[in-house]
Scaffold this motif. Structure first.
Motif, PDB file in Angstrom:
ATOM      1  N   GLN A   1       0.830  -1.213   0.000  1.00 37.81           N
ATOM      2  CA  GLN A   1       0.000   0.000   0.000  1.00 37.81           C
ATOM      3  C   GLN A   1       0.866   1.265   0.000  1.00 37.81           C
ATOM      4  OE1 GLN A   1      -2.838  -0.862  -1.082  1.00 37.81           O
ATOM      5  NE2 GLN A   1      -4.203  -0.120   0.506  1.00 37.81           N
ATOM      6  N   VAL A   2       1.955   1.233   0.763  1.00 37.44           N
ATOM      7  CA  VAL A   2       2.863   2.395   0.764  1.00 37.44           C
ATOM      8  C   VAL A   2       3.332   2.652  -0.662  1.00 37.44           C
ATOM      9  CG1 VAL A   2       5.097   3.280   1.573  1.00 37.44           C
ATOM     10  CG2 VAL A   2       3.611   2.032   3.164  1.00 37.44           C
TER      11      VAL A   2
ATOM     12  N   ALA B   1       5.964   6.740   7.321  1.00 35.78           N
ATOM     13  CA  ALA B   1       4.840   6.151   6.568  1.00 35.78           C
ATOM     14  C   ALA B   1       3.912   5.390   7.526  1.00 35.78           C
ATOM     15  CB  ALA B   1       5.383   5.240   5.485  1.00 35.78           C
ATOM     16  N   GLU B   2       3.191   6.153   8.366  1.00 33.39           N
ATOM     17  CA  GLU B   2       2.387   5.503   9.417  1.00 33.39           C
ATOM     18  C   GLU B   2       1.022   5.013   8.930  1.00 33.39           C
ATOM     19  OE1 GLU B   2       4.320   8.142  13.080  1.00 33.39           O
ATOM     20  OE2 GLU B   2       2.276   8.577  12.396  1.00 33.39           O
ATOM     21  N   ALA B   3       0.393   5.791   8.049  1.00 37.29           N
ATOM     22  CA  ALA B   3      -0.976   5.444   7.629  1.00 37.29           C
ATOM     23  C   ALA B   3      -1.295   6.168   6.323  1.00 37.29           C
ATOM     24  CB  ALA B   3      -1.978   5.871   8.706  1.00 37.29           C
ATOM     25  N   LEU B   4      -2.343   5.709   5.635  1.00 38.94           N
ATOM     26  CA  LEU B   4      -2.785   6.387   4.401  1.00 38.94           C
ATOM     27  C   LEU B   4      -3.549   7.656   4.786  1.00 38.94           C
ATOM     28  CD1 LEU B   4      -3.108   6.589   1.347  1.00 38.94           C
ATOM     29  CD2 LEU B   4      -5.150   5.142   1.534  1.00 38.94           C
ATOM     30  N   LEU B   5      -2.846   8.780   4.715  1.00 42.69           N
ATOM     31  CA  LEU B   5      -3.451  10.059   5.100  1.00 42.69           C
ATOM     32  C   LEU B   5      -4.423  10.549   4.028  1.00 42.69           C
ATOM     33  CD1 LEU B   5      -0.363  12.156   6.313  1.00 42.69           C
ATOM     34  CD2 LEU B   5      -1.595  10.324   7.499  1.00 42.69           C
ATOM     35  N   HIS B   6      -5.364  11.375   4.441  1.00 44.13           N
ATOM     36  CA  HIS B   6      -6.134  12.171   3.483  1.00 44.13           C
ATOM     37  C   HIS B   6      -5.171  13.155   2.809  1.00 44.13           C
ATOM     38  CE1 HIS B   6      -8.480  15.616   2.127  1.00 44.13           C
ATOM     39  NE2 HIS B   6      -9.532  14.817   2.036  1.00 44.13           N
ATOM     40  N   GLY B   7      -4.338  13.794   3.604  1.00 45.09           N
ATOM     41  CA  GLY B   7      -3.271  14.635   3.066  1.00 45.09           C
ATOM     42  C   GLY B   7      -3.610  16.110   2.913  1.00 45.09           C
TER      43      GLY B   7
END
Ligand SMILES: Nc1ncnc2c1ncn2[C@@H]1O[C@H](COP(=O)(O)OP(=O)(O)O)[C@@H](O)[C@H]1O
Ligand SMILES: CSC[C@H]1O[C@H](OP(=O)(O)O)[C@H](O)[C@@H]1O
Length: 399
Positions: A160-161, A222-228
């Motif tokens: 995923q990263v 790279a902790e989590a899939l951010l909205h950003g």
């Protein structure tokens, strides 16, 4: 594979007829381009009665608010759609539903949220949504926990990263948040009266080191899939609901960045309301924003802890006490990133209506000064503010 072309309103209707998934697509007759963000085209597709039924959003090959002199990757449409689709898996109640993507046309089709209102516009008008902070905290806890190493198998997490590497959009954030406001840069945009204050940011060695540390975390954690880019203009609200949109800056980054961006935008409103509302309403709005920051953090951390107790899959991360320790770091990051959002939205190129809409020049400059001073205080104090109540006390001290 379709070849990219920029859609006209007619193209958008034709496209929606093919890909809306509606039972009777021939009812779609007209498109209105309603994009008010900095980057893309957004078409509302209307039926014969003039009711908006579905949204077609397309990326342009450049930054919309600047023009063709600033080219930008079309792959942002794929990143936006895939981030929203991923978030929808974990928080369907608080994420817009993307139903179709064509990456080569940089176009997506999504649910129409015309019965919702953009949160920033409501806050600028002095309207509060008591449930919004809790729902935003819930959204962030659900999507950040579920896309992290707490929840995913390490193979899946790493895949995923890689899938969400978002080089060009991250570069915008890297420049606009962490570089421009602290150097002399032609993109910066602030009134001449604030030059001494802005110059003092450039000369503040302690501040520059703290900002470097935040940027380094943004680059590496790279902790989590951010909205950003979860500012109040990326959040739709009703009296009972909330949905996040506009996730083209999505990537694997530090969780505190999303929390800090959201908190920073509540504070930009806090700083702006004396120039937007009558004194009594402004004081009330300020109390509401501070209460929302407390609620946002409490909901996020409670929900994150509950999930970590129930479903952390990694043996080491599941050890009692680790999730609490991790959240302390997220909190500290969030305060720091919140400070950088305050400064980049006032000194940098991209401003917010909460302050820009203030008609009186002197009042607007005072509110900008307040936001910059508050931003600097929070960046410097981030490691010394233990909880949300202490944060609010510190905010109130900055006049
Ligand atoms: N799903 C939707 N339903 C209704 N309106 C939408 C939807 N998505 C976007 N919009 C409208 O389009 C505007 C710009 O969308 P946004 O995603 O923020 O664009 P950008 O990527 O250019 O920032 C929003 O402020 C909102 O008014
Ligand atoms: C050159 S892009 C500036 C700015 O615009 C984005 O916001 P939005 O897409 O919601 O308009 C993002 O915050 C960028 O930093």
């Amino acid at each position: 594979m379709s070849q990219y072309r920029t859609f006209t309103a007619t193209d958008a209707v034709e496209y929606a007829r093919q890909f809306s998934g509606l039972e009777n697509p021939q009812q779609l007759t007209q498109a209105l381009e309603v994009g008010d963000g900095n980057l893309n085209l957004v078409f509302k597709i209307l039926d014969q009665q003039g009711k908006s039924r579905v949204i077609v959003k397309q990326a342009l090959p450049y930054v919309r608010c600047v023009g063709e002199s600033w080219p930008l990757t079309l792959d942002r449409a794929r990143l936006e759609a895939e981030t929203l689709i991923e978030h929808y898996k974990y928080s369907p109640e608080h994420t817009v539903h993307v139903t179709h993507l064509d990456a080569s046309l940089a176009v997506m089709v999504m649910e129409d949220l015309s019965e919702y209102k953009i949160w920033r516009g409501e806050l600028v008008a002095g309207k509060s949504y008591p449930q919004a902070a809790r729902q935003l905290g819930h959204y962030l806890a659900s999507v950040l926990f579920s896309t992290s190493d707490f929840a995913l198998h390490p193979h899946e997490k790493k895949a995923q990263v890689a899938r969400f590497i978002n080089t060009e959009m991250c570069e915008i954030t890297e420049d606009l948040f962490f570089n421009d406001p602290y150097i002399e840069h032609p993109r910066n945009d602030y009134p001449p009266a604030l030059e001494p204050l802005v110059a003092s940011l450039r000369e503040d060695a302690e501040l520059r080191i703290a900002v470097a540390e935040l940027k380094h975390r943004f680059l590496t954690h790279a902790e989590a899939l951010l909205h950003g880019d979860i500012h109040t203009g990326s959040v739709f609200v009703t009296d009972s609901g909330l949905k996040a949109i506009d996730a083209e800056f999505g990537y694997y980054g530090p969780m505190g960045f999303d929390l800090g961006t959201a908190m920073g935008n509540l504070l930009l409103n806090y700083c702006g309301v004396p120039g937007l509302l009558a004194p009594r309403e402004a004081a009330e709005a300020r109390d509401q924003r501070l209460a929302e920051i407390i609620t946002l953090w409490q909901t996020f951390s409670d929900e994150f802890l509950t999930r970590s107790e129930q479903s952390t899959r990694d043996v080491a991360l599941a050890v009692p006490g680790y999730a609490q320790k991790f959240l302390q770091k997220v909190w500290c990051d969030a305060i720091g990133f919140c400070g950088t959002e305050l400064i980049r939205r006032t000194v940098g190129m991209s401003h917010v209506a909460d302050i820009s809409n203030i008609a009186d020049d002197m009042m607007r400059t005072d509110c900008l000064r307040h936001a910059i001073t508050l931003g600097r205080t929070l960046i410097l104090a981030a490691g010394h503010i233990s909880d949300a109540e202490s944060l609010v006390a510190r905010i109130r001290q900055v006049a």
